[in-house]
Design an enzyme around this catalytic site. Structure first.
Site, PDB file in Angstrom:
ATOM      1  CB  CYS A  42      79.625 -32.250 -19.665  1.00 27.74           C
ATOM      2  SG  CYS A  42      81.327 -31.735 -19.309  1.00 27.74           S
ATOM      3  CB  CYS A  46      85.162 -37.971 -19.057  1.00 35.45           C
ATOM      4  SG  CYS A  46      85.794 -36.330 -18.615  1.00 35.45           S
ATOM      5  CB  CYS A  49      81.375 -38.955 -18.169  1.00 35.22           C
ATOM      6  SG  CYS A  49      80.188 -37.861 -17.364  1.00 35.22           S
ATOM      7  CB  CYS A  86      78.966 -33.869  -2.661  1.00 35.02           C
ATOM      8  SG  CYS A  86      79.847 -34.622  -1.296  1.00 35.02           S
ATOM      9  CB  CYS A 117      81.665 -31.551  -1.004  1.00 37.70           C
ATOM     10  SG  CYS A 117      82.781 -32.174  -2.274  1.00 37.70           S
ATOM     11  CB  CYS A 177      87.085 -34.359  -2.349  1.00 33.35           C
ATOM     12  SG  CYS A 177      86.288 -35.908  -2.826  1.00 33.35           S
ATOM     13  NE  ARG A 254      83.160 -39.792   0.069  1.00 28.54           N
ATOM     14  CZ  ARG A 254      83.542 -38.533  -0.136  1.00 28.54           C
ATOM     15  NH1 ARG A 254      83.656 -38.082  -1.359  1.00 28.54           N
ATOM     16  NH2 ARG A 254      83.782 -37.730   0.868  1.00 28.54           N
TER      17      ARG A 254
HETATM   18  S1  SF4 Z   1      83.243 -36.406 -15.949  1.00 27.20           S
HETATM   19 FE1  SF4 Z   1      81.428 -35.961 -17.229  1.00 27.20          FE
HETATM   20  S2  SF4 Z   1      80.622 -34.085 -16.391  1.00 27.20           S
HETATM   21 FE2  SF4 Z   1      82.716 -34.242 -15.634  1.00 27.20          FE
HETATM   22  S3  SF4 Z   1      83.977 -33.152 -17.125  1.00 27.20           S
HETATM   23 FE3  SF4 Z   1      83.950 -35.310 -17.795  1.00 27.20          FE
HETATM   24  S4  SF4 Z   1      82.244 -35.410 -19.254  1.00 27.20           S
HETATM   25 FE4  SF4 Z   1      81.976 -33.513 -18.087  1.00 27.20          FE
END
Ligand code: SF4
Length: 332
Positions: A42, A46, A49, A86, A117, A177, A254
């Site tokens: 990605c 984040c 993540c 999901c 989902c 959600c 949840r």
């Molecule tokens: S949470 Fe992870 S997968 Fe989702 S947008 Fe952020 S970096 Fe990308």
């Protein structure tokens, strides 16, 4: 809302339980299974993540799964007791042809008799509409944290971007959600801000996942939280669940990421605080989750049973709250 968080624990729990019982069978728990249909690589940053391409976490970028493989997982989830399936993809925002592929999956999974989902990143209004037409029941897009804390966690997309996607989903008539993550080193004020933002959306999200940070080596937050020793007190996690229950009485609250490292006693307190949904299955996207046997055994010990799904049309913004989440609980 700050006053709710600050209540003596027995007082807060009493209020949360009262609200829970007024709106749900307190012994019924909705069961969802989450599958990563497109893992890793990605472009976002984040800070929690392991799927962000820029962090060295050992998660390899994969292509979108084939529909047959997704269907095999959905069948297995259904026979293990899940009512909602999901599908998560590590995209910043999907291309239209990627949305088309997910729509095919949604149609096929729905035909198995499961609620569907998806969580695919930011959506345009047209993409949300396309997903609705394919039969998608829920779209997950978390706010993650408070508006004030947000820029410390994610930089390429704004809080407003997230609210815009939520609006597109709601306007398309898909159930929302939306929740967040605690234990990221945020303050109680931030937890208040996150729940207050969720509770002041034009319609409360039908599902509100409350995640405890899973510290994955290689992500910035894993390092930072270890340095700060800022591990969240489990009682504060339970308080967050209770405040979410009081402020969003008819939403499914949840217990999501972080249960693998959570004691059964803490999970039991969360159910007492009004949590009534869990992710079921040994993996949550890329992080571990309690095995199905462990969850089944815990639910049995607590006298909890799986909730029957009943999908109602999703209200659009300005149409009032969701009558979602009726159950077929014990004795009914
Ligand atoms: S949470 Fe992870 S997968 Fe989702 S947008 Fe952020 S970096 Fe990308």
């Amino acid at each position: 809302m700050r006053a709710l968080f600050d209540l003596p624990f027995p007082e807060l729990m009493f209020r949360a339980q009262s609200v829970h019982r007024d709106n749900f069978d307190p012994t019924a728990v909705q069961i969802s299974t989450l599958l990563s249909i497109k893992t890793g690589g990605c472009p976002e940053d984040c800070a929690y993540c392991p799927q962000a391409a820029r962090y060295d976490t050992g998660v390899r970028a994969e292509k979108l799964m084939a529909i047959e493989a997704v269907l095999a997982e959905a069948r297995a989830a259904k026979s293990a007791g899940a009512s909602r399936f999901c599908m998560g993809a590590a995209w910043r925002s999907p291309k239209d042809r990627e949305v088309d592929s997910v729509c095919d999956m949604v149609e096929a999974v729905k035909a198995l008799g499961l609620e569907t989902c998806a969580t695919l990143g930011m959506l345009t209004a047209e993409q949300a509409q396309r997903l609705k037409t394919s039969g998608l029941d829920y779209y997950n897009h978390n706010l993650d944290t408070s508006p004030e804390c947000y820029e410390e966690i994610i930089t390429p997309r704004t809080y407003q971007d997230r609210l815009d996607t939520l609006d597109h989903v709601r306007q398309a008539g898909i159930h929302v959600c939306c929740g967040g993550i605690v234990g990221m080193g945020e303050t109680r004020e931030d937890r208040v801000g996150m729940i207050a933002t969720l509770a002041s959306l034009p319609v409360h999200p039908e599902s509100v996942p409350i995640n405890m940070l899973v510290r994955v080596a290689g992500t910035p937050l894993a390092e930072q939280v270890t340095q700060d020793s800022a591990t969240l007190d489990p009682i504060e996690f339970v308080r967050t669940v209770a405040v979410a229950r009081v402020c969003m009485p008819r939403s499914m609250v949840r217990l999501s990421a972080g249960r693998e490292d959570m004691s059964e006693e803490t999970q039991a307190l969360c159910f007492l605080a009004g949590a009534n949904s869990i992710f079921y299955g040994p993996k949550l996207l890329t992080t571990p989750n309690p095995g199905r046997d462990r969850d089944r055994e815990l639910m049995e010990r607590l006298g909890l049973s799986p909730m029957e799904p009943t999908i109602h049309p999703a209200p659009r913004s300005g149409e009032g709250g969701p009558p979602e989440g009726r159950w077929k609980g014990r004795g009914q």
